[in-house]
Enzyme design. Structure first.
Site, PDB file in Angstrom:
ATOM      1  N   ASP A 119       0.867  -1.190   0.000  1.00  0.00           N
ATOM      2  CA  ASP A 119       0.000   0.000   0.000  1.00  0.00           C
ATOM      3  C   ASP A 119       0.900   1.235   0.000  1.00  0.00           C
ATOM      4  O   ASP A 119       2.089   1.159   0.341  1.00  0.00           O
ATOM      5  CB  ASP A 119      -0.909   0.024   1.229  1.00  0.00           C
ATOM      6  CG  ASP A 119      -1.836   1.242   1.228  1.00  0.00           C
ATOM      7  OD1 ASP A 119      -2.459   1.512   0.187  1.00  0.00           O
ATOM      8  OD2 ASP A 119      -1.931   1.936   2.261  1.00  0.00           O
ATOM      9  N   SER A 120       0.287   2.374  -0.350  1.00  0.00           N
ATOM     10  CA  SER A 120       1.046   3.623  -0.312  1.00  0.00           C
ATOM     11  C   SER A 120       1.466   3.964   1.118  1.00  0.00           C
ATOM     12  O   SER A 120       2.423   4.709   1.308  1.00  0.00           O
ATOM     13  CB  SER A 120       0.198   4.762  -0.874  1.00  0.00           C
ATOM     14  OG  SER A 120      -0.972   4.904  -0.092  1.00  0.00           O
ATOM     15  N   CYS A 170     -11.166   2.840  -0.460  1.00  0.00           N
ATOM     16  CA  CYS A 170      -9.772   3.177  -0.131  1.00  0.00           C
ATOM     17  C   CYS A 170      -9.434   2.416   1.140  1.00  0.00           C
ATOM     18  O   CYS A 170     -10.223   2.428   2.104  1.00  0.00           O
ATOM     19  CB  CYS A 170      -9.632   4.683   0.097  1.00  0.00           C
ATOM     20  SG  CYS A 170      -8.005   5.150   0.746  1.00  0.00           S
ATOM     21  N   THR A 171      -8.292   1.748   1.137  1.00  0.00           N
ATOM     22  CA  THR A 171      -7.984   0.874   2.267  1.00  0.00           C
ATOM     23  C   THR A 171      -7.649   1.642   3.542  1.00  0.00           C
ATOM     24  O   THR A 171      -7.574   1.055   4.618  1.00  0.00           O
ATOM     25  CB  THR A 171      -6.830  -0.086   1.906  1.00  0.00           C
ATOM     26  OG1 THR A 171      -5.698   0.694   1.483  1.00  0.00           O
ATOM     27  CG2 THR A 171      -7.236  -1.020   0.795  1.00  0.00           C
TER      28      THR A 171
HETATM   29  N1  DGL Z   1      -4.937   3.077   0.646  1.00  0.00           N
HETATM   30  C1  DGL Z   1      -4.884   3.755  -0.600  1.00  0.00           C
HETATM   31  C2  DGL Z   1      -6.119   3.408  -1.439  1.00  0.00           C
HETATM   32  O1  DGL Z   1      -6.771   2.410  -1.140  1.00  0.00           O
HETATM   33  C3  DGL Z   1      -4.643   5.199  -0.323  1.00  0.00           C
HETATM   34  C4  DGL Z   1      -4.216   5.939  -1.468  1.00  0.00           C
HETATM   35  C5  DGL Z   1      -3.380   7.154  -1.218  1.00  0.00           C
HETATM   36  O2  DGL Z   1      -2.210   6.990  -0.875  1.00  0.00           O
HETATM   37  O3  DGL Z   1      -3.893   8.237  -1.454  1.00  0.00           O
HETATM   38  O4  DGL Z   1      -6.461   4.068  -2.389  1.00  0.00           O
END
Ligand code: DGL
Length: 291
Positions: A25-26, A207-208
């Site tokens: 993930d980011s 969004c996670t």
């Molecule tokens: N958890 C990411 C998602 O599901 C977050 C994205 C982001 O870094 O903006 O989109």
């Protein structure tokens, strides 16, 4: 006659590797997916990678999200993962298809990369009665139109109304998810969405990071609307995938371990991740040529 007597060397990437499942993930959001996956499949090994130094991805262009996501996938492959889950909607929306169709077939034909959007869409389509689905997601995911496109492939008669929530990820990444100030922006984006389509009866948290705001989100979602959060769905879908792909399942090592890597400060990540996962996390900072 050629120097190798006509024998062609098999590229190393063609040999199936065994190793942990990579979860990317980011930032912290993918921990909500990892937690559920681990509770469904505790015997497997995992590596979690959060690109916290470059988060959020949600406001970045297609090209940049693709480039960052591919770097993360390559890093997890280098660490020995046969299978990587993009536990990030933004990365799934902007990078998954190209990685699956362009990168994997030539670079790593035996490895797989999966995303989080398809299982979420399948569930939302099953749940809705009014036929009106709402999506709360990052600007990047909304702009990609991945959700309406996926829903349209399954049930073209359903309506998807999307609302970008550009401030929700920064609230989570900056440890403000439980603050009083967060209420203003949580209420605002939910209200904007429901004003645009009052018939919505199913709301996707696309969004996670958003499950980390769930307490506040539920405060502002009217009763009668079903909120779809992704962790459990993605975990069930992975169980199903591994049951259908026995050769991949056999390549995931089973030590019950989980290692955590971040591109930012290991101390900061460990402290926040320990809070999110309610268990002690010891992360390492990843510094290599690309990440
Ligand atoms: N958890 C990411 C998602 O599901 C977050 C994205 C982001 O870094 O903006 O989109």
């Amino acid at each position: 006659m050629s120097a190798n007597n006509g024998l062609r060397a098999t590229p190393l990437s063609a040999f199936p590797v065994t190793g942990p499942i990579g979860v990317f993930d980011s930032g912290y959001g993918g921990l909500t997916i990892l937690e559920q996956i681990r509770s469904h499949l505790p015997q497997l090994d995992y590596i979690y990678l959060g690109d916290n130094a470059r988060s959020p991805y949600g406001t970045r262009s297609f090209e940049v999200v693709y480039e960052f996501t591919l770097e993360a996938v390559k890093t997890l492959f280098d660490m020995g993962c046969p299978l990587v889950i993009l536990a990030c909607n933004t990365a799934s929306a902007k990078a998954l298809r190209t990685i699956q169709q362009t990168y994997l077939p030539t670079a790593h034909p035996t490895r797989r990369v999966l995303g989080v959007i398809r299982p979420t869409v399948e569930q939302a389509c099953l749940v809705t009665r009014s036929g009106h689905i709402g999506l709360l997601a990052t600007p990047g995911t909304v702009l990609s139109a991945s959700y309406p496109l996926e829903v349209g492939k399954l049930y073209p008669q359903l309506t998807v109304t999307s609302q970008a929530c550009p401030l929700w990820v920064p609230l989570v990444e900056n440890g403000e998810a439980d603050s009083d100030g967060a209420d203003y922006f949580v209420e605002k984006y939910i209200r904007l969405l429901l004003e645009r389509d009052p018939l919505i009866d199913t709301l996707i948290l696309g969004c996670t990071h958003y499950p980390l705001l769930l307490g506040k989100i539920m405060r502002y979602v009217p009763s009668g609307i079903t909120v779809i959060s992704q962790g459990g769905l993605v975990a069930s879908s992975l169980c199903d995938y591994l049951a259908r792909h026995r050769s991949m399942a056999a390549r995931i090592t089973q030590g019950g371990t989980c290692r955590f890597y971040t591109t930012e400060s290991a101390e900061k990540f460990s402290a926040s991740a320990s809070l999110f996962l309610h268990t002690k996390v010891e992360a390492q900072t990843l510094r290599n040529k690309s990440l």
